[in-house]
Design a protein around this motif. Structure first.
Motif, PDB file in Angstrom:
ATOM      1  N   ALA A 105    -108.891 -37.330  28.756  1.00  0.00           N
ATOM      2  CA  ALA A 105    -108.842 -38.776  29.053  1.00  0.00           C
ATOM      3  C   ALA A 105    -109.575 -39.117  30.355  1.00  0.00           C
ATOM      4  O   ALA A 105    -109.008 -39.753  31.259  1.00  0.00           O
ATOM      5  N   CYS A 106    -110.827 -38.646  30.436  1.00  0.00           N
ATOM      6  CA  CYS A 106    -111.600 -38.893  31.663  1.00  0.00           C
ATOM      7  C   CYS A 106    -113.022 -39.301  31.291  1.00  0.00           C
ATOM      8  O   CYS A 106    -113.456 -39.145  30.152  1.00  0.00           O
ATOM      9  N   PHE A 107    -113.740 -39.817  32.274  1.00  0.00           N
ATOM     10  CA  PHE A 107    -115.170 -40.084  32.101  1.00  0.00           C
ATOM     11  C   PHE A 107    -115.953 -38.825  32.459  1.00  0.00           C
ATOM     12  O   PHE A 107    -115.471 -37.977  33.238  1.00  0.00           O
ATOM     13  N   ALA A 108    -117.171 -38.717  31.902  1.00  0.00           N
ATOM     14  CA  ALA A 108    -118.061 -37.608  32.278  1.00  0.00           C
ATOM     15  C   ALA A 108    -119.476 -38.150  32.457  1.00  0.00           C
ATOM     16  O   ALA A 108    -119.924 -39.000  31.685  1.00  0.00           O
ATOM     17  N   VAL A 109    -120.130 -37.676  33.512  1.00  0.00           N
ATOM     18  CA  VAL A 109    -121.551 -37.967  33.713  1.00  0.00           C
ATOM     19  C   VAL A 109    -122.271 -36.622  33.710  1.00  0.00           C
ATOM     20  O   VAL A 109    -121.988 -35.765  34.553  1.00  0.00           O
ATOM     21  N   ALA A 110    -123.132 -36.413  32.717  1.00  0.00           N
ATOM     22  CA  ALA A 110    -123.788 -35.109  32.519  1.00  0.00           C
ATOM     23  C   ALA A 110    -125.292 -35.294  32.625  1.00  0.00           C
ATOM     24  O   ALA A 110    -125.887 -36.013  31.826  1.00  0.00           O
ATOM     25  N   LEU A 118    -109.570 -47.291  31.449  1.00  0.00           N
ATOM     26  CA  LEU A 118    -109.716 -46.711  30.111  1.00  0.00           C
ATOM     27  C   LEU A 118    -109.124 -45.304  30.031  1.00  0.00           C
ATOM     28  O   LEU A 118    -108.945 -44.751  28.948  1.00  0.00           O
ATOM     29  N   CYS A 119    -108.843 -44.696  31.194  1.00  0.00           N
ATOM     30  CA  CYS A 119    -108.226 -43.361  31.169  1.00  0.00           C
ATOM     31  C   CYS A 119    -106.743 -43.442  30.798  1.00  0.00           C
ATOM     32  O   CYS A 119    -106.147 -42.470  30.312  1.00  0.00           O
ATOM     33  N   THR A 120    -106.153 -44.624  30.993  1.00  0.00           N
ATOM     34  CA  THR A 120    -104.693 -44.744  30.873  1.00  0.00           C
ATOM     35  C   THR A 120    -104.177 -44.470  29.459  1.00  0.00           C
ATOM     36  O   THR A 120    -103.206 -43.742  29.259  1.00  0.00           O
ATOM     37  N   LEU A 121    -104.880 -45.028  28.467  1.00  0.00           N
ATOM     38  CA  LEU A 121    -104.369 -44.892  27.095  1.00  0.00           C
ATOM     39  C   LEU A 121    -104.175 -43.418  26.738  1.00  0.00           C
ATOM     40  O   LEU A 121    -103.081 -42.986  26.375  1.00  0.00           O
TER      41      LEU A 121
END
Ligand code: ING
Length: 331
Positions: free
Chosen positions: A240-245, A290-293
């Motif tokens: 439940a996290c964002f990623a920048v790759a 958006l990580c909360t859900l």
């Protein structure tokens, strides 16, 4: 009150063997300038962003490879990045080859080499450092390989774990940020260790050949990008996290690295993707709400995880053979 950060993956095209750090740093400063014009607050540069991907070259004397490493961060060569950060008020993630003089596990202070990334604040503070744990490839020259991949020769396994820090970035007073590097993205353990520290944003750079250089069997070319995206999308969704790759891409001394840098949201969706294999900036607004859900329902770790069933994950290194069924097996 939504917590939004505008980020960029600053993909780099190829850096040739003969090109110095100044060329790479100038290109990165130009990308930071472009990022500033788009209101970007954090820029993620690739793994080993200052030089060509030198683990493809075998040096009998490992000291010959020291020219690819940074004995200090910042240094004269990288200072323009820190100046641009201050000038534009932008934080940045940078991957580089690190030489450190520090004690090893026996207490001996010696020269140590790591595949490292740092997260730097707009003011130039190093907020977090990470050293690559999963080193792919091999340590000795491999004659059967089309191209060498000598990360196990040039780097030690990272000794900092997978840290997460809560630090200010952009207009936000605190974001939980963590890092991994390239091959780490293929290991769910790396993502989960960050997820168990409530990470909200994972930054990672990569240098990945576009074709399989192992003589180990057929792998259709399109699967290279598919496996990279699959790993990152799964890691972001399952934690439940964002990623920048961010990729280093293009043809370096005849060896092709794929681009396809992406920014992924906590639902595992690709929200931005590079379309070239050269210097390219892709951006997105990350709303950490958006990580909360995910972390309060499907991946509410405290409610659903069962560590007592996972003992093999930390006690075993390789896989073992399973018991063989037979008719008179004990029921
Ligand atoms: N590169 C590659 C990566 O993990 C690799 C090595 C490529 C491993 C393809 C497996 C398959 O993306 C680095 N630098 O780790």
């Amino acid at each position: 009150m939504s917590r939004i950060l505008t980020v960029a993956a600053a993909q780099l095209g190829p850096i040739q063997n003969a090109e110095g750090r100044d060329v790479a740093v100038q290109r990165m400063v130009r990308l930071m300038e472009r990022a500033h014009k788009r209101g970007v607050e954090l820029v993620v540069f690739p793994e080993l962003a200052l030089t060509t991907f030198f683990p493809r070259h075998y040096h009998d004397d490992i000291a010959v490879a020291d020219r690819w490493f940074e004995p200090a961060m910042p240094s004269n060569e990288t200072a323009p990045l820190f100046e641009a950060a201050r000038k534009y008020g932008i934080g940045f993630h940078l991957g580089y080859a690190e030489i450190a003089q520090e004690a090893d596990e026996t207490g001996l202070v010696r020269k140590r080499r790591f595949n490292t990334s740092v997260l730097v604040s707009p003011e130039g503070d190093i907020l977090l450092k990470y050293r690559k744990v999963h080193l792919p490839g091999h340590a000795a020259f491999a004659p059967q390989r089309v191209v060498q991949h000598l990360e196990k020769r040039y780097f030690e396994v990272g000794n900092l774990g997978f840290p997460v820090i809560r630090a200010p970035m952009g207009g936000l007073e605190g974001i939980n940020m963590g890092m991994m590097i390239c091959n780490d993205r293929r290991w769910p353990e790396a993502w989960r260790v960050l997820g168990l520290q409530s990470v909200e944003l994972v930054m990672l750079g990569y240098n990945t050949p576009s074709i399989n250089q192992e003589a180990g069997g057929f792998e259709a070319h399109h699967l290279r990008v598919f496996h990279s995206h699959l790993s990152i999308q799964a890691g972001a969704y399952q934690n439940a996290c964002f990623a920048v790759a961010t990729a280093k891409a293009g043809i370096e001394d005849g060896c092709e690295l794929f681009g396809h840098s992406i920014i992924v949201n906590p639902q595992g969706e690709i929200v931005a993707m590079a379309s070239t294999w050269d210097d390219e900036l892709i951006t997105a607004d990350l709303d950490f709400g958006l990580c909360t859900l995910g972390r309060t329902t499907i991946f509410a770790f405290d409610q659903h995880r069962r560590p007592e069933a996972y003992e093999r994950i930390t006690s075993q290194v390789g896989a073992v053979d399973p018991p063989v069924w037979s008719k008179n097996s004990a029921k």
